[in-house]
Scaffold this motif. Sequence first.
Motif, mmCIF file in Angstrom:
data_model
loop_
_atom_site.group_PDB
_atom_site.id
_atom_site.type_symbol
_atom_site.label_atom_id
_atom_site.label_comp_id
_atom_site.label_asym_id
_atom_site.label_seq_id
_atom_site.Cartn_x
_atom_site.Cartn_y
_atom_site.Cartn_z
ATOM 1 N N TYR A 99 -98.282 57.238 -8.448
ATOM 2 C CA TYR A 99 -97.465 58.332 -7.914
ATOM 3 C C TYR A 99 -97.125 59.326 -9.031
ATOM 4 N N ASP A 100 -97.315 60.597 -8.769
ATOM 5 C CA ASP A 100 -97.026 61.681 -9.724
ATOM 6 C C ASP A 100 -97.853 61.580 -11.010
ATOM 7 N N ARG A 101 -98.959 60.864 -10.953
ATOM 8 C CA ARG A 101 -99.755 60.672 -12.163
ATOM 9 C C ARG A 101 -100.302 61.991 -12.698
ATOM 10 N N HIS A 102 -100.509 62.971 -11.847
ATOM 11 C CA HIS A 102 -101.073 64.257 -12.280
ATOM 12 C C HIS A 102 -100.188 65.422 -11.851
ATOM 13 N N VAL A 103 -98.884 65.167 -11.745
ATOM 14 C CA VAL A 103 -97.992 66.179 -11.181
ATOM 15 C C VAL A 103 -97.911 67.435 -12.043
ATOM 16 N N LEU A 104 -98.084 67.305 -13.374
ATOM 17 C CA LEU A 104 -97.980 68.459 -14.265
ATOM 18 C C LEU A 104 -99.339 68.930 -14.794
ATOM 19 N N ASP A 105 -100.416 68.410 -14.249
ATOM 20 C CA ASP A 105 -101.731 68.775 -14.772
ATOM 21 C C ASP A 105 -101.978 70.279 -14.707
ATOM 22 N N ALA A 106 -101.489 70.900 -13.640
ATOM 23 C CA ALA A 106 -101.742 72.334 -13.473
ATOM 24 C C ALA A 106 -100.760 73.199 -14.253
ATOM 25 N N SER A 107 -99.660 72.615 -14.710
ATOM 26 C CA SER A 107 -98.665 73.399 -15.441
ATOM 27 C C SER A 107 -98.076 72.571 -16.572
ATOM 28 N N PRO A 108 -98.880 72.233 -17.569
ATOM 29 C CA PRO A 108 -98.363 71.408 -18.672
ATOM 30 C C PRO A 108 -97.352 72.169 -19.519
ATOM 31 N N ALA A 109 -96.654 71.436 -20.350
ATOM 32 C CA ALA A 109 -95.633 72.034 -21.210
ATOM 33 C C ALA A 109 -96.267 72.988 -22.201
ATOM 34 N N THR A 110 -95.526 74.017 -22.537
ATOM 35 C CA THR A 110 -95.964 74.980 -23.552
ATOM 36 C C THR A 110 -94.933 75.002 -24.672
ATOM 37 N N GLY A 111 -95.274 75.631 -25.757
ATOM 38 C CA GLY A 111 -94.336 75.752 -26.863
ATOM 39 C C GLY A 111 -94.191 74.453 -27.629
ATOM 40 N N PHE A 112 -92.957 74.106 -27.961
ATOM 41 C CA PHE A 112 -92.700 72.971 -28.848
ATOM 42 C C PHE A 112 -93.252 71.658 -28.304
ATOM 43 N N TRP A 113 -93.165 71.426 -26.982
ATOM 44 C CA TRP A 113 -93.572 70.150 -26.394
ATOM 45 C C TRP A 113 -95.042 70.121 -25.988
ATOM 46 N N TRP B 77 -92.895 61.604 -17.983
ATOM 47 C CA TRP B 77 -91.548 62.146 -18.135
ATOM 48 C C TRP B 77 -91.070 62.813 -16.841
ATOM 49 N N ALA B 78 -91.958 63.559 -16.188
ATOM 50 C CA ALA B 78 -91.593 64.186 -14.922
ATOM 51 C C ALA B 78 -91.263 63.128 -13.868
ATOM 52 N N TYR B 79 -92.034 62.050 -13.853
ATOM 53 C CA TYR B 79 -91.748 60.950 -12.932
ATOM 54 C C TYR B 79 -90.379 60.348 -13.224
ATOM 55 N N HIS B 80 -90.069 60.191 -14.505
ATOM 56 C CA HIS B 80 -88.774 59.625 -14.883
ATOM 57 C C HIS B 80 -87.615 60.537 -14.471
ATOM 58 N N GLN B 81 -87.809 61.826 -14.538
ATOM 59 C CA GLN B 81 -86.764 62.735 -14.077
ATOM 60 C C GLN B 81 -86.486 62.535 -12.592
ATOM 61 N N SER B 82 -87.549 62.326 -11.823
ATOM 62 C CA SER B 82 -87.388 62.074 -10.398
ATOM 63 C C SER B 82 -86.682 60.742 -10.152
ATOM 64 N N MET B 83 -87.051 59.713 -10.918
ATOM 65 C CA MET B 83 -86.399 58.406 -10.789
ATOM 66 C C MET B 83 -84.913 58.503 -11.122
ATOM 67 N N TYR B 84 -84.592 59.244 -12.185
ATOM 68 C CA TYR B 84 -83.194 59.378 -12.584
ATOM 69 C C TYR B 84 -82.382 60.064 -11.476
ATOM 70 N N ALA B 85 -82.948 61.118 -10.889
ATOM 71 C CA ALA B 85 -82.246 61.824 -9.818
ATOM 72 C C ALA B 85 -82.000 60.892 -8.631
ATOM 73 N N PHE B 86 -82.963 60.023 -8.356
ATOM 74 C CA PHE B 86 -82.783 59.065 -7.258
ATOM 75 C C PHE B 86 -81.628 58.110 -7.556
ATOM 76 N N HIS B 87 -81.622 57.554 -8.758
ATOM 77 C CA HIS B 87 -80.626 56.540 -9.089
ATOM 78 C C HIS B 87 -79.205 57.104 -9.072
#
Length: 520
Positions: A308-322, A333-343
Amino acid sequence: MTAVPSLIPSDERTRLDRWRDSLLADPRRTRVWRWLAPALITLFAFVLRLVNVGDPHALVFDETYYVKDSWSQWLLGFPSEWPGGADERFVAGDTDFFTGVGSYVVHPPLGRFFIGAGMALFGADSATGWRIAAVVFGTGIVLLVYLFAKTLTGSLVFASVASGLMAIDGLGIVLSRVALLDVFLTFFIVLALWFVALDRRAALSRWAARAPGETTWGPVFWNRPWLLAAGAAAGAATAVKWSGLYVIAGIGVYVVIADALARRRAGIAQWPMDAARQGLASFVLLVPVAVVVYLASWAGWLFTDGGYDRHVLDASPATGFWSWVPLPLQNLWAYHQSMYAFHVGLSTPHSYASPAWQWPLMIRPTSMYWHQDDFGVNGCQLPSGCTEAVSSIDNPLLWWAGIAASVYLLVRFVVLRDGRHGLVLLGLAATYVPWLLYPERTIFQFYTVAMVPFLVLALTFALRDLARGPRSMTRAAGQAWVVVFLAVCVLLSAFWYPVWTGLPVPYEFWRLHNWLPTWI
């Protein structure tokens, strides 16, 4: 229950003291009991957890999520979605009809890995296969409590009492017989704190061997393998459930404070700043290995493409420092943000929900399973019918006495500043206090299984003080009260065992166990 019988005046030695001393007088006999005591207690705990573990052959409580997710994760590397009616088909033995589409799960993978391994060994169509990993880890907790207690006190009797209480604890038995995550979390929490106790013992030896004398700065210790091991164990706890993060934080605070006090006692003039120097080294030893273990638990998700969400940011990866972060980790990391919001937002009403402030009173234990058959149905031989229940009602005497003992231990810690008491209280604080921060979240009493090892340790400290004879009674009277208390604990566990393990009993017998109206 005293570790140093030679310090007891001869006129105060009781019959129990003399029996214990004669039992351990021979060094060879002592060596035998050092192995035999934990082996017998652990075997007893294993039997209590294993007998009839495959009954009921049903997905009880949240097994409906963890069993199927664990099996698909074992086969695919990530949990898969299942079609409608999956529970009935899975219980009937059809176990491989998952869709292959990544399922949204809100806990890390490690606990599911252990459940899946058990199913691979004993069969995914077997309820024993679903639960055998919980049996093994639940039994392991009992052995860890023995080792932890032995490290803290050096007393075989103290360790035997603590682990024996853990062996007959109701919540420990129930959570060792269902395929939920909390028993794995508890195992790694106790393992981490035991490693901290070993690190504490090694630190005391280092400072004792150091030549006395005041200096401005002390040494920075890097050779601390037990602290490294504690970080790995705490990382594994976090890889089961995120509540392991509180254990990492608690260990860090404990280690820094313990190092500071040790340096002050050793006469280090700049002991606060010196402890800060050591604290940085301890951070390097503790935290990176925890991160590595945690990330390793996600290997199946990271090295496959279907999660689940394995390729969620493939089309818009991080730019700049990260932008340097590998894309799979960005997706994680994006998956973890979703998990945190759920909890943090979980507030779904549930009939067995219990906020953390209720836990010490055991107001609303969780019913995992309840079923009733009439006479002659499904082999029921009881004229009044058969009731089968799996209820996470703890042994009431053990639980409430453990809560009282934890308060007693806190007072003793304030008075004596005993690091052993502090380590037990750390375990309690890390497994209870954070839940008070989420009063609106849907949580359950059975989460307290992670507290139980530290409650029985606190209780054993209190029983040891009672057995030594407080001012208000003789040593013999104190020991008599301890023996009576332990005997009643055993009898109550025997009384409750059928409704912890789903054994068929008369309905009236089940009703006898509901001492409070909120327990039904």
